[in-house]
Design an enzyme around this catalytic site. Structure first.
Site: not given
Ligand SMILES: *[C@@H]1O[C@H](CO)[C@@H](O)[C@H](O)[C@H]1NC(C)=O
Ligand SMILES: *[C@@H]1O[C@H](CO)[C@@H](O)[C@H](O)[C@H]1NC(C)=O
Ligand SMILES: *[C@@H]1O[C@H](CO)[C@@H](O)[C@H](O)[C@H]1NC(C)=O
Length: 322
Positions: A136, A141
Site C-alpha cells: 500500500e 493522508e
C-alpha cells in the site's frame, strides 16, 4: 567470446533502461467529467470503521456528493443531515481507478482537500484483492486538520527504509511491516504545513506527485504559490523528466526492500472517511482539540462538514517512455 559479448550487451541494455526510467509520457489526463470514466464508486463498508456510509455512483451524483464540470471534480460528505446515533454513518464517497499501475508517475492537482474535525481523507494505492501482500502506498493522508501531510508505505514483513535518505521530509517508523505498531507503516512527514488541511486550502491547494519505479518510490509536494513547481507539472505537459525535480519530500529506495516483490499492480483510491480507527481514536481526537467525541460530533453537526470536500483540477498518469 560470443557469449560474453551477448552478456555485456544485455547488461548495457539493462543499465540504459534503468537510467532512462526518469522520462515519462502523459497516458491519462483525467479532468472534470473524465473522473466518471476512470473511476468506480465503491459502496462498501468502511474497512477502518468510520462513521460514514459509502454510497454508489448514482446516489453520489443524485445527492451531489460527487459533481463534475469541464474542469472540476468534487467529492464530498453529506453536510445537511443530523444522524440517528443508532443508524448508519454520514454519506460519503470512496472511488477507485479502473486501471492498475506499476511503474508510473501520478500527479494530483488538488485545489481543496477535506477539512474539519473528524475528517480522514486519503489518496493512496493498493491491490485490494491482495492486501497487505501487494503493498500500500499512501500519498495524501491525515486526520482532524493536523498537518503536515504524511507519505507512507505498508507491506508484509521484510521491507524497511534506511534512516538517512535524500528527502526533505522527516522519517518516522522505518519498518513498513503492517504488523509493527498496529499498521503504522514506514512513514515520512512532509516539511511544509501547506501540504495538509486548512493551510493547504488557504493556499488554493497544490500538486502531490508520486513516482513509482522498481528502484524507488518518491513523493513530491508543491503548494500552489510555490514558484519552484516544475513547469511540466504545472501545465500538465505531455513529457516529464523526474530527475529534474529536485529533492523529493519522501523517498523510499529499494536498498532494504525489494520493491518489485512487496508492491504489485495497484489501483489508486480516493476516500473520505470520518472518525474510525485513526481520526476517531481517543488520544488522537483529544490531541486535535476537537470537541465532544468524534462520533457525536459527526452525528450532530452536519454543517461542520461543509468544507469536507476534495476539489480536483486534474489527475495525470504518466508511463515510462522506455
Ligand atoms: C482510506 O485510506 C487509507 C489509506 O490512507 C486506508 O488505510 C484506509 O483503509 C482507507 N479507508 C477507507 C475507509 O477506505
Ligand atoms: C453541486 O455541487 C457543485 C459544486 O460544489 C455546485 O456548484 C452545484 O451548484 C451543486 N448542485 C446542486 C444541485 O446543488
Ligand atoms: C507546522 O505545524 C506544526 C504543528 O502545528 C508547528 O509545530 C510547526 O511550527 C509548523 N511549522 C512551520 C514551518 O510553520
Amino acid at each position: 567470446m560470443k557469449f560474453s559479448t551477448t552478456f555485456f550487451g544485455a547488461s548495457l541494455v539493462h543499465l540504459a533502461v534503468g537510467t532512462l526510467t526518469s522520462t515519462y509520457y502523459l497516458k491519462e489526463n483525467v479532468v472534470g467529467r473524465d473522473f466518471y470514466s476512470h473511476f468506480d464508486w465503491q459502496a462498501i463498508k468502511d474497512p477502518t470503521h468510520g462513521r460514514v456510509t459509502y454510497v454508489d455512483e448514482p446516489t453520489a451524483r443524485g445527492l451531489n456528493l460527487t459533481y463534475a464540470s469541464h474542469d472540476t471534480f468534487i467529492l464530498r460528505t453529506d453536510a445537511t443531515t443530523v444522524l440517528d446515533p443508532a443508524g448508519p454513518g454520514r454519506n460519503s464517497v470512496r472511488i477507485t481507478t479502473k486501471n492498475t499501475y506499476t511503474t508510473h508517475v501520478a500527479i494530483f492537482d488538488v485545489r481543496h482537500m477535506p477539512q474539519g474535525c473528524g475528517t480522514w481523507p486519503a489518496i493512496w494505492a493498493t491491490t485490494e484483492t491482495d492486501w497487505p501482500s501487494g503493498g500500500e502506498i499512501d500519498i495524501v493522508e491525515g486526520v482532524n486538520d493536523m498537518g503536515p501531510n504524511a507519505g507512507t508505505l505498508h507491506t508484509v514483513e521484510g521491507c524497511t527504509m534506511p534512516a538517512s535518505r535524500p528527502q526533505s521530509g522527516i522519517s518516522g517508523q522505518l519498518d513498513c511491516n503492517w504488523l509493527v505498531n498496529y499498521n503504522t507503516g514506514c512513514t515520512v512527514k512532509f516539511k511544509s504545513n501547506k501540504s495538509y488541511g486548512p493551510e493547504f486550502n488557504s493556499n488554493r491547494g497544490g500538486w502531490f506527485v508520486m513516482e513509482r519505479t522498481e528502484q524507488h518510490i518518491s513523493m513530491w509536494f508543491w503548494a500552489r504559490d510555490d514558484h519552484r513547481v516544475p513547469l511540466e507539472i504545472k501545465l500538465g505537459l505531455p513529457l516529464l523528466n523526474t530527475k529534474t525535480w529536485g529533492l523529493p519530500a519522501a523517498y523510499f529506495p529499494n536498498t532494504e526492500c525489494d520493491l518489485e516483490k512487496f508492491f504489485k499492480a495497484h489501483k489508486i483510491i480516493i476516500n473520505l472517511t470520518l472518525c474510525g480507527d485513526w481520526a476517531g481514536e481517543t488520544n488522537t481526537w483529544a490531541a486535535s482539540g476537537c470537541p465532544s467525541t468524534c462520533v457525536d460530533y459527526v452525528n450532530n453537526n452536519p454543517t461542520a462538514f461543509a468544507d469536507a470536500y476534495f476539489d480536483f483540477a486534474a489527475m495525470r498518469i504518466y508511463q515510462p517512455i522506455f
